[in-house]
Scaffold this motif. Structure first.
Motif, PDB file in Angstrom:
ATOM      1  N   VAL A  74       0.870  -1.173   0.000  1.00  0.00           N
ATOM      2  CA  VAL A  74       0.000   0.000   0.000  1.00  0.00           C
ATOM      3  C   VAL A  74       0.907   1.223   0.000  1.00  0.00           C
ATOM      4  O   VAL A  74       1.745   1.375   0.891  1.00  0.00           O
ATOM      5  CB  VAL A  74      -0.927   0.046   1.244  1.00  0.00           C
ATOM      6  N   ARG A  75       0.758   2.069  -1.034  1.00  0.00           N
ATOM      7  CA  ARG A  75       1.577   3.285  -1.127  1.00  0.00           C
ATOM      8  C   ARG A  75       0.741   4.569  -1.135  1.00  0.00           C
ATOM      9  O   ARG A  75       1.292   5.640  -0.950  1.00  0.00           O
ATOM     10  CB  ARG A  75       2.460   3.234  -2.366  1.00  0.00           C
ATOM     11  N   SER A  76      -0.552   4.453  -1.360  1.00  0.00           N
ATOM     12  CA  SER A  76      -1.418   5.636  -1.359  1.00  0.00           C
ATOM     13  C   SER A  76      -1.446   6.249   0.037  1.00  0.00           C
ATOM     14  O   SER A  76      -1.802   5.580   1.018  1.00  0.00           O
ATOM     15  CB  SER A  76      -2.840   5.234  -1.767  1.00  0.00           C
ATOM     16  N   ILE A  77      -1.063   7.515   0.138  1.00  0.00           N
ATOM     17  CA  ILE A  77      -1.027   8.166   1.454  1.00  0.00           C
ATOM     18  C   ILE A  77      -2.421   8.176   2.077  1.00  0.00           C
ATOM     19  O   ILE A  77      -2.573   7.982   3.281  1.00  0.00           O
ATOM     20  CB  ILE A  77      -0.393   9.585   1.372  1.00  0.00           C
ATOM     21  N   LYS A  78      -3.441   8.370   1.255  1.00  0.00           N
ATOM     22  CA  LYS A  78      -4.815   8.369   1.775  1.00  0.00           C
ATOM     23  C   LYS A  78      -5.169   7.002   2.372  1.00  0.00           C
ATOM     24  O   LYS A  78      -5.717   6.921   3.480  1.00  0.00           O
ATOM     25  CB  LYS A  78      -5.796   8.740   0.655  1.00  0.00           C
ATOM     26  N   ASP A  79      -4.847   5.925   1.653  1.00  0.00           N
ATOM     27  CA  ASP A  79      -5.127   4.583   2.166  1.00  0.00           C
ATOM     28  C   ASP A  79      -4.284   4.259   3.399  1.00  0.00           C
ATOM     29  O   ASP A  79      -4.765   3.598   4.331  1.00  0.00           O
ATOM     30  CB  ASP A  79      -4.889   3.530   1.082  1.00  0.00           C
ATOM     31  N   LEU A  80      -3.046   4.706   3.414  1.00  0.00           N
ATOM     32  CA  LEU A  80      -2.193   4.469   4.582  1.00  0.00           C
ATOM     33  C   LEU A  80      -2.785   5.147   5.818  1.00  0.00           C
ATOM     34  O   LEU A  80      -2.889   4.538   6.884  1.00  0.00           O
ATOM     35  CB  LEU A  80      -0.766   4.963   4.324  1.00  0.00           C
ATOM     36  N   VAL A  81      -3.197   6.405   5.660  1.00  0.00           N
ATOM     37  CA  VAL A  81      -3.705   7.191   6.794  1.00  0.00           C
ATOM     38  C   VAL A  81      -5.117   6.762   7.206  1.00  0.00           C
ATOM     39  O   VAL A  81      -5.439   6.739   8.393  1.00  0.00           O
ATOM     40  CB  VAL A  81      -3.658   8.708   6.458  1.00  0.00           C
ATOM     41  N   GLN A  82      -5.929   6.399   6.246  1.00  0.00           N
ATOM     42  CA  GLN A  82      -7.333   6.117   6.565  1.00  0.00           C
ATOM     43  C   GLN A  82      -7.642   4.635   6.778  1.00  0.00           C
ATOM     44  O   GLN A  82      -8.679   4.308   7.348  1.00  0.00           O
ATOM     45  CB  GLN A  82      -8.239   6.685   5.469  1.00  0.00           C
ATOM     46  N   LYS A  83      -6.771   3.735   6.326  1.00  0.00           N
ATOM     47  CA  LYS A  83      -7.061   2.302   6.441  1.00  0.00           C
ATOM     48  C   LYS A  83      -5.987   1.528   7.204  1.00  0.00           C
ATOM     49  O   LYS A  83      -6.294   0.819   8.159  1.00  0.00           O
ATOM     50  CB  LYS A  83      -7.239   1.693   5.046  1.00  0.00           C
ATOM     51  N   VAL A  84      -4.732   1.648   6.765  1.00  0.00           N
ATOM     52  CA  VAL A  84      -3.662   0.834   7.356  1.00  0.00           C
ATOM     53  C   VAL A  84      -3.325   1.296   8.771  1.00  0.00           C
ATOM     54  O   VAL A  84      -3.318   0.488   9.716  1.00  0.00           O
ATOM     55  CB  VAL A  84      -2.408   0.843   6.445  1.00  0.00           C
ATOM     56  N   ILE A  85      -3.047   2.572   8.948  1.00  0.00           N
ATOM     57  CA  ILE A  85      -2.652   3.077  10.273  1.00  0.00           C
ATOM     58  C   ILE A  85      -3.749   2.849  11.316  1.00  0.00           C
ATOM     59  O   ILE A  85      -3.449   2.352  12.414  1.00  0.00           O
ATOM     60  CB  ILE A  85      -2.186   4.549  10.183  1.00  0.00           C
ATOM     61  N   PRO A  86      -5.024   3.152  11.007  1.00  0.00           N
ATOM     62  CA  PRO A  86      -6.065   2.881  12.013  1.00  0.00           C
ATOM     63  C   PRO A  86      -6.149   1.408  12.430  1.00  0.00           C
ATOM     64  O   PRO A  86      -6.423   1.103  13.597  1.00  0.00           O
ATOM     65  CB  PRO A  86      -7.362   3.328  11.326  1.00  0.00           C
TER      66      PRO A  86
END
Length: 151
Positions: A74-86
């Motif tokens: 996953v490299r999309s900053i939006k996906d990282l912040v909204q899906k992976v990190i949570p």
């Protein structure tokens, strides 16, 4: 078994949070910042990588001829912040990988708010990123990136 907890445990052993850099003249700072969450596995575990991709509803899987493995990333900053990190906030890592995750989370927060476009913050992002995955290979030395920024 609870897949969410399993995924965090699996990531503790097999996952990687990283931030890489590329010199790119089209960027105002001249440096591109690329955060990434990834898990590499032999083809026999491709089904699991697909399950992880489906769980996050983000990222992609590619085959690497170099090592013969598949890599979910996953490299999309939006996906990282909204899906992976949570996910990893709710289901915390237990190994020393937690330290890398906490730095990664902060770096992603700075990128998500476009702070990486400011040289002062980019210096901070570079310094933080080089504290992660200290045994890993890097394209550029930290001091070379910092020299490039202050030219």
């Amino acid at each position: 078994m609870d897949f969410s907890s399993y995924l965090s445990g699996f990531t503790d052993g097999e996952g990687c949070f990283s931030v890489s850099f590329n010199l790119r003249s089209k960027f105002s700072t001249g440096i591109e910042v690329r955060p990434s969450f990834s898990i590499s596995q032999h083809k026999r575990n491709l089904k699991l990588l697909n399950e992880i991709r489906d769980y996050f509803k983000a990222g992609g899987i590619r085959y690497s001829k170099r090592d013969g493995n598949y890599k979910y990333e996953v490299r999309s900053i939006k996906d990282l912040v909204q899906k992976v990190i949570p996910h990893f906030e709710k289901y915390p890592l237990k190994s020393n990988k937690l330290a890398d995750f906490l730095i990664f989370k902060e770096v992603c927060g700075l990128i998500f708010t476009s702070r990486h476009l400011n040289k002062k913050y980019l210096v901070k992002i570079i310094a933080m990123s080089y504290k992660m995955n200290e045994s890993g290979k890097r394209k550029y030395k930290e001091e070379d990136l910092l020299k490039f920024l202050t030219r």
